[in-house]
Design a protein around this motif. Structure first.
Motif, PDB file in Angstrom:
ATOM      1  N   LYS A 262       2.636  -2.579   4.339  1.00 19.31           N
ATOM      2  CA  LYS A 262       1.656  -3.659   4.271  1.00 19.31           C
ATOM      3  C   LYS A 262       1.221  -3.985   5.695  1.00 19.31           C
ATOM      4  O   LYS A 262       2.052  -4.128   6.592  1.00 19.31           O
ATOM      5  CB  LYS A 262       2.264  -4.905   3.615  1.00 19.31           C
ATOM      6  N   ASN A 263      -0.081  -4.086   5.893  1.00 23.68           N
ATOM      7  CA  ASN A 263      -0.656  -4.514   7.168  1.00 23.68           C
ATOM      8  C   ASN A 263      -1.249  -5.907   7.003  1.00 23.68           C
ATOM      9  O   ASN A 263      -1.653  -6.291   5.900  1.00 23.68           O
ATOM     10  CB  ASN A 263      -1.766  -3.560   7.622  1.00 23.68           C
ATOM     11  N   ASP A 264      -1.333  -6.647   8.111  1.00 25.66           N
ATOM     12  CA  ASP A 264      -1.984  -7.951   8.046  1.00 25.66           C
ATOM     13  C   ASP A 264      -3.502  -7.764   8.151  1.00 25.66           C
ATOM     14  O   ASP A 264      -3.997  -6.635   8.203  1.00 25.66           O
ATOM     15  CB  ASP A 264      -1.438  -8.908   9.111  1.00 25.66           C
ATOM     16  N   GLU A 265      -4.230  -8.850   8.206  1.00 29.84           N
ATOM     17  CA  GLU A 265      -5.692  -8.793   8.225  1.00 29.84           C
ATOM     18  C   GLU A 265      -6.240  -8.105   9.481  1.00 29.84           C
ATOM     19  O   GLU A 265      -7.381  -7.650   9.503  1.00 29.84           O
ATOM     20  CB  GLU A 265      -6.300 -10.188   8.076  1.00 29.84           C
ATOM     21  N   ASN A 266      -5.416  -8.011  10.537  1.00 31.90           N
ATOM     22  CA  ASN A 266      -5.820  -7.329  11.766  1.00 31.90           C
ATOM     23  C   ASN A 266      -5.291  -5.898  11.837  1.00 31.90           C
ATOM     24  O   ASN A 266      -5.328  -5.270  12.898  1.00 31.90           O
ATOM     25  CB  ASN A 266      -5.334  -8.111  12.990  1.00 31.90           C
ATOM     26  N   GLU A 267      -4.788  -5.406  10.711  1.00 29.96           N
ATOM     27  CA  GLU A 267      -4.234  -4.048  10.603  1.00 29.96           C
ATOM     28  C   GLU A 267      -2.945  -3.843  11.399  1.00 29.96           C
ATOM     29  O   GLU A 267      -2.562  -2.717  11.704  1.00 29.96           O
ATOM     30  CB  GLU A 267      -5.270  -2.985  10.995  1.00 29.96           C
ATOM     31  N   ASN A 268      -2.258  -4.947  11.722  1.00 31.44           N
ATOM     32  CA  ASN A 268      -0.933  -4.846  12.335  1.00 31.44           C
ATOM     33  C   ASN A 268       0.089  -4.653  11.227  1.00 31.44           C
ATOM     34  O   ASN A 268       0.000  -5.290  10.172  1.00 31.44           O
ATOM     35  CB  ASN A 268      -0.598  -6.115  13.123  1.00 31.44           C
ATOM     36  N   LEU A 269       1.065  -3.801  11.471  1.00 31.35           N
ATOM     37  CA  LEU A 269       2.078  -3.493  10.466  1.00 31.35           C
ATOM     38  C   LEU A 269       2.985  -4.698  10.227  1.00 31.35           C
ATOM     39  O   LEU A 269       3.609  -5.210  11.159  1.00 31.35           O
ATOM     40  CB  LEU A 269       2.900  -2.285  10.917  1.00 31.35           C
ATOM     41  N   ILE A 270       3.043  -5.134   8.979  1.00 31.25           N
ATOM     42  CA  ILE A 270       3.959  -6.202   8.575  1.00 31.25           C
ATOM     43  C   ILE A 270       5.304  -5.591   8.202  1.00 31.25           C
ATOM     44  O   ILE A 270       6.350  -6.067   8.622  1.00 31.25           O
ATOM     45  CB  ILE A 270       3.396  -6.995   7.371  1.00 31.25           C
ATOM     46  N   CYS A 271       5.253  -4.522   7.388  1.00 30.22           N
ATOM     47  CA  CYS A 271       6.486  -3.920   6.898  1.00 30.22           C
ATOM     48  C   CYS A 271       6.212  -2.508   6.399  1.00 30.22           C
ATOM     49  O   CYS A 271       5.077  -2.167   6.064  1.00 30.22           O
ATOM     50  CB  CYS A 271       7.077  -4.762   5.779  1.00 30.22           C
TER      51      CYS A 271
ATOM     52  N   ASP B 110       0.855  -1.171   0.000  1.00 28.84           N
ATOM     53  CA  ASP B 110       0.000   0.000   0.000  1.00 28.84           C
ATOM     54  C   ASP B 110       0.897   1.228   0.000  1.00 28.84           C
ATOM     55  O   ASP B 110       2.039   1.184   0.462  1.00 28.84           O
ATOM     56  CB  ASP B 110      -0.905   0.003   1.236  1.00 28.84           C
ATOM     57  N   CYS B 111       0.367   2.310  -0.509  1.00 25.60           N
ATOM     58  CA  CYS B 111       1.117   3.553  -0.584  1.00 25.60           C
ATOM     59  C   CYS B 111       0.479   4.554   0.359  1.00 25.60           C
ATOM     60  O   CYS B 111      -0.734   4.746   0.344  1.00 25.60           O
ATOM     61  CB  CYS B 111       1.092   4.073  -2.021  1.00 25.60           C
ATOM     62  N   GLY B 112       1.304   5.157   1.198  1.00 26.38           N
ATOM     63  CA  GLY B 112       0.812   6.164   2.126  1.00 26.38           C
ATOM     64  C   GLY B 112       1.607   7.435   1.969  1.00 26.38           C
ATOM     65  O   GLY B 112       2.280   7.638   0.964  1.00 26.38           O
ATOM     66  N   ASP B 113       1.554   8.264   2.952  1.00 21.23           N
ATOM     67  CA  ASP B 113       2.274   9.529   2.944  1.00 21.23           C
ATOM     68  C   ASP B 113       3.770   9.269   3.075  1.00 21.23           C
ATOM     69  O   ASP B 113       4.253   8.987   4.162  1.00 21.23           O
ATOM     70  CB  ASP B 113       1.762  10.412   4.090  1.00 21.23           C
ATOM     71  N   SER B 114       4.479   9.301   1.959  1.00 27.32           N
ATOM     72  CA  SER B 114       5.929   9.071   1.910  1.00 27.32           C
ATOM     73  C   SER B 114       6.330   7.707   2.468  1.00 27.32           C
ATOM     74  O   SER B 114       7.346   7.560   3.145  1.00 27.32           O
ATOM     75  CB  SER B 114       6.691  10.176   2.639  1.00 27.32           C
TER      76      SER B 114
END
Length: 91
Positions: free
Chosen positions: A12-21, A4-8
């Motif tokens: 990628k988040n997992d299905e529980n919205e935890n940050l993967i990377c 996913d692309c965000g502000d700068s």
């Protein structure tokens, strides 16, 4: 992996919205992209995800005809070990 692309950043988040990377970058007024940091959750390390994140920033730089300064030690190491692959984008 699709990021996913965000502000700068790309991330990628997992299905529980935890940050993967994520990879954080900034774009200077001159158009130079600075790769500031990379992060991969411990549960996902060793799968080449951080290198994929670096490649995603490289794709963006090539598409926008910009150069990259790898500040992040991981990204800097990738650029040094594969200098021929990144010669067109390294600043």
């Amino acid at each position: 992996m699709d990021f996913d692309c965000g502000d700068s950043r790309f991330y990628k988040n997992d299905e529980n919205e935890n940050l993967i990377c994520e990879i954080l970058y900034s774009i200077e007024d001159s158009g130079i992209i600075s790769i500031d940091s990379t992060f991969v959750n411990d549960d996902y390390r060793g799968q080449g995800i951080a290198a994929q994140l670096v490649d995603r920033v490289v794709e963006m730089a090539r598409a926008e005809n910009k150069k990259i300064i790898p500040i992040c030690p991981f990204a800097k190491g990738i650029f040094e070990r594969n200098s021929a692959l990144y010669a067109d984008v390294i600043k």
